[in-house]
Design a protein around this motif. Sequence first.
Motif, short mmCIF file in Angstrom:
data_model
loop_
_atom_site.label_atom_id
_atom_site.label_comp_id
_atom_site.label_asym_id
_atom_site.label_seq_id
_atom_site.Cartn_x
_atom_site.Cartn_y
_atom_site.Cartn_z
N SER A 137 6.91 -0.56 -7.26
CA SER A 137 7.16 -1.15 -5.95
C SER A 137 8.17 -0.25 -5.26
O SER A 137 8.93 0.46 -5.93
CB SER A 137 7.70 -2.58 -6.08
OG SER A 137 8.96 -2.58 -6.71
N PRO A 138 8.21 -0.25 -3.92
CA PRO A 138 9.13 0.64 -3.20
C PRO A 138 10.59 0.48 -3.64
O PRO A 138 11.33 1.46 -3.71
CB PRO A 138 8.94 0.25 -1.74
CG PRO A 138 7.54 -0.28 -1.68
CD PRO A 138 7.33 -0.99 -2.98
N SER A 139 11.00 -0.75 -3.96
CA SER A 139 12.41 -0.98 -4.29
C SER A 139 12.79 -0.56 -5.71
O SER A 139 13.96 -0.37 -6.00
CB SER A 139 12.76 -2.46 -4.10
OG SER A 139 11.99 -3.26 -4.98
N THR A 140 11.80 -0.40 -6.59
CA THR A 140 12.13 -0.06 -7.98
C THR A 140 11.55 1.27 -8.46
O THR A 140 11.83 1.69 -9.58
CB THR A 140 11.62 -1.16 -8.95
OG1 THR A 140 10.19 -1.22 -8.87
CG2 THR A 140 12.23 -2.51 -8.60
N GLU A 141 10.75 1.94 -7.63
CA GLU A 141 10.06 3.16 -8.08
C GLU A 141 11.04 4.22 -8.58
O GLU A 141 10.83 4.83 -9.63
CB GLU A 141 9.19 3.74 -6.96
CG GLU A 141 8.44 4.98 -7.40
CD GLU A 141 7.37 5.43 -6.42
OE1 GLU A 141 6.81 6.52 -6.64
OE2 GLU A 141 7.11 4.70 -5.43
N ALA A 142 12.12 4.44 -7.85
CA ALA A 142 13.09 5.47 -8.25
C ALA A 142 13.70 5.15 -9.61
O ALA A 142 13.87 6.04 -10.45
CB ALA A 142 14.18 5.61 -7.18
N VAL A 143 14.02 3.88 -9.85
CA VAL A 143 14.60 3.48 -11.13
C VAL A 143 13.57 3.59 -12.25
O VAL A 143 13.87 4.07 -13.35
CB VAL A 143 15.16 2.04 -11.05
CG1 VAL A 143 15.62 1.56 -12.42
CG2 VAL A 143 16.32 1.98 -10.07
N ASP A 144 12.32 3.16 -11.98
CA ASP A 144 11.26 3.23 -12.99
C ASP A 144 10.98 4.68 -13.40
O ASP A 144 10.74 4.98 -14.57
CB ASP A 144 9.98 2.58 -12.48
CG ASP A 144 10.09 1.07 -12.39
OD1 ASP A 144 10.95 0.49 -13.08
OD2 ASP A 144 9.31 0.46 -11.63
#
Length: 200
Positions: A117-124
Amino acid sequence: MVALPDYILMSAESYLVWEPTQEQRYEYWDGEVVAMSGGTRNHNRVCLNFFKLLDDALADVYDGLRLRSCEVYIVDIKVQVETGQKYFYPDVVVTCDQRDDDPQLIQFPCLIIEVLSPSTEAVDRGKKFAKYRQSPTLQEYVLVQVTQPGVEVFRRNEQRKWVLSEYNLDERLRLESVDVEIAIAHLYRQVQFETEATEN
């Protein structure tokens, strides 16, 4: 899943006792408890599709003469990434390890799937994958797009290095960790992409 800006500090021991009694789910990052919330309909549908395809494929698979006991879990089962330090909730996780007998969590995953999802992609892609890579049993890490069709699979090779393979909508994905083949199109069954609505 979507992380909320709601942080609580506690020990890992306290977290493991407290968290199962809560109505919503919380991940644990080095003493910080992070509240999680649900995603979009597309996110939910892709998670369900992936879970169902894996669960059906692994239900009665025989490896030689013995039943291969792999278990697939979705959303509500956490993975112990680092004892006493990190506990995450992947979208889908598979374990084939008989040592995984804790009712609350998975300690020996072979396959982890995150639906982006846009809000978690960087963390994933970043912090979570960096921690997941430390698991000696993890063989494949799968990232699935929901805004457009596309799947990325990071596989650990014989040299213990992670290698990226990318898949499009018309391709088939072979998950080597569980010896299952899935049509990418089946992951996106009943998913409506935003771009489709804007096309003439």
